[in-house]
Design a protein around this motif. Structure first.
Motif, PDB file in Angstrom:
ATOM      1  N   PHE A   1     -49.752 -43.524-105.789  1.00 51.94           N
ATOM      2  CA  PHE A   1     -49.402 -44.556-104.806  1.00 51.94           C
ATOM      3  C   PHE A   1     -49.273 -43.961-103.404  1.00 51.94           C
ATOM      4  N   PHE A   2     -48.785 -42.732-103.323  1.00 54.99           N
ATOM      5  CA  PHE A   2     -48.708 -42.052-102.022  1.00 54.99           C
ATOM      6  C   PHE A   2     -50.107 -41.910-101.423  1.00 54.99           C
ATOM      7  N   PHE A   3     -51.061 -41.417-102.230  1.00 54.43           N
ATOM      8  CA  PHE A   3     -52.420 -41.221-101.727  1.00 54.43           C
ATOM      9  C   PHE A   3     -53.139 -42.542-101.455  1.00 54.43           C
ATOM     10  N   VAL A   4     -52.849 -43.562-102.238  1.00 55.37           N
ATOM     11  CA  VAL A   4     -53.442 -44.879-101.985  1.00 55.37           C
ATOM     12  C   VAL A   4     -52.993 -45.394-100.623  1.00 55.37           C
ATOM     13  N   VAL A   5     -51.713 -45.252-100.317  1.00 53.48           N
ATOM     14  CA  VAL A   5     -51.194 -45.709 -99.021  1.00 53.48           C
ATOM     15  C   VAL A   5     -51.807 -44.895 -97.886  1.00 53.48           C
ATOM     16  N   ILE A   6     -51.874 -43.574 -98.054  1.00 54.59           N
ATOM     17  CA  ILE A   6     -52.466 -42.711 -97.021  1.00 54.59           C
ATOM     18  C   ILE A   6     -53.931 -43.080 -96.801  1.00 54.59           C
ATOM     19  N   LEU A   7     -54.681 -43.212 -97.891  1.00 57.16           N
ATOM     20  CA  LEU A   7     -56.101 -43.544 -97.759  1.00 57.16           C
ATOM     21  C   LEU A   7     -56.305 -44.922 -97.144  1.00 57.16           C
ATOM     22  N   ARG A   8     -55.535 -45.903 -97.617  1.00 51.03           N
ATOM     23  CA  ARG A   8     -55.739 -47.285 -97.161  1.00 51.03           C
ATOM     24  C   ARG A   8     -55.325 -47.472 -95.711  1.00 51.03           C
ATOM     25  N   TYR A   9     -54.117 -47.011 -95.358  1.00 54.10           N
ATOM     26  CA  TYR A   9     -53.604 -47.292 -94.025  1.00 54.10           C
ATOM     27  C   TYR A   9     -53.877 -46.177 -93.027  1.00 54.10           C
TER      28      TYR A   9
ATOM     29  N   ALA B   1     -59.728 -46.410 -96.156  1.00 53.44           N
ATOM     30  CA  ALA B   1     -60.529 -46.243 -97.370  1.00 53.44           C
ATOM     31  C   ALA B   1     -59.730 -46.738 -98.570  1.00 53.44           C
ATOM     32  N   ASP B   2     -60.364 -46.710 -99.715  1.00 55.01           N
ATOM     33  CA  ASP B   2     -59.689 -47.140-100.931  1.00 55.01           C
ATOM     34  C   ASP B   2     -60.010 -46.162-102.050  1.00 55.01           C
ATOM     35  N   LEU B   3     -59.053 -45.968-102.933  1.00 56.01           N
ATOM     36  CA  LEU B   3     -59.245 -45.116-104.111  1.00 56.01           C
ATOM     37  C   LEU B   3     -59.877 -45.989-105.191  1.00 56.01           C
ATOM     38  N   PHE B   4     -61.106 -45.674-105.565  1.00 48.76           N
ATOM     39  CA  PHE B   4     -61.897 -46.533-106.452  1.00 48.76           C
ATOM     40  C   PHE B   4     -61.262 -46.659-107.833  1.00 48.76           C
ATOM     41  N   ALA B   5     -60.986 -47.879-108.239  1.00 49.13           N
ATOM     42  CA  ALA B   5     -60.548 -48.244-109.594  1.00 49.13           C
ATOM     43  C   ALA B   5     -59.353 -47.441-110.094  1.00 49.13           C
ATOM     44  N   TYR B   6     -58.464 -47.057-109.192  1.00 48.05           N
ATOM     45  CA  TYR B   6     -57.283 -46.288-109.613  1.00 48.05           C
ATOM     46  C   TYR B   6     -56.384 -47.102-110.536  1.00 48.05           C
ATOM     47  N   GLU B   7     -56.448 -48.425-110.416  1.00 45.60           N
ATOM     48  CA  GLU B   7     -55.607 -49.285-111.260  1.00 45.60           C
ATOM     49  C   GLU B   7     -55.929 -49.098-112.739  1.00 45.60           C
ATOM     50  N   GLU B   8     -57.186 -48.798-113.033  1.00 46.04           N
ATOM     51  CA  GLU B   8     -57.603 -48.693-114.428  1.00 46.04           C
ATOM     52  C   GLU B   8     -56.989 -47.484-115.119  1.00 46.04           C
TER      53      GLU B   8
END
Length: 180
Positions: A38-46, A50-57
């Motif tokens: 979640f830390f990297f998703v926030v850093i990448l997104r905001y 960018a977005d972390l591809f399919a990390y939810e899966e």
């Protein structure tokens, strides 16, 4: 009831302690993976748009394993949330003991049923090969999170059975008033 870890049947003591350490390792590792993701998703997104591809899966699998291993650890430690008012109202040691036996027995039946259903879920997944269900993007088989569910229920059943064993072995001394 005293700590379950100090009252294991002797031949099971070492394997069950190792199992508990493995469960704790899974819980801690999963928590770190969730937090870092979640830390990297926030850093990448905001930060980078960018977005972390399919990390939810794959994060879903980690979350399932963490949740069900933590549930099993909670069963081991008797650390689940409990809204038991009746336990505070009973003072007769014999009634406390009989009530504890009934509660443990019902809990064992329910957890064994859930473990059996978990087994059926795993069996269904395995028998569906090569056409088993997969996640959309990464094609991760649903067998992975389902195995965590089954293993969690199986461990909850094991620990509930051990609590019942200790309760029966200790007799009325094994049942006590709730501490809180």
């Amino acid at each position: 009831m005293a700590s379950l870890a100090t009252q294991y049947p002797q031949p099971l003591a070492t394997p069950l302690r190792i199992l508990m350490k493995a469960m704790n390792l899974i819980i801690i590792s999963a928590g770190i993976i969730l937090a870092l993701t979640f830390f990297f998703v926030v850093i990448l997104r905001y930060g980078f748009g960018a977005d972390l591809f399919a990390y939810e899966e794959w994060l879903m699998i980690v979350a399932f394993w963490m949740f069900f291993m933590a549930s099993a650890a909670g069963t081991h430690d008797r650390a689940h949330v409990n809204a038991d008012i009746l336990g505070f109202m009973i003072s007769n040691p014999r009634v406390i003991y009989i009530r504890a036996l009934i509660v443990e027995s019902i809990e064992l039946i329910i957890s064994a049923t859930l473990a059996y259903w978990g087994f059926l879920m795993i069996e269904e997944s395995i028998l569906a090969y090569p056409n088993w269900q997969q996640t959309v993007a990464l094609k991760i088989p649903f067998l992975l999170p389902r195995f965590g569910i089954f293993l969690g229920f199986l461990l909850m059943t094991l620990y509930t059975a051990l609590h019942l064993y200790v309760l029966i072995r200790n007799g009325q001394d094994g049942a006590s008033q709730p501490s809180e």
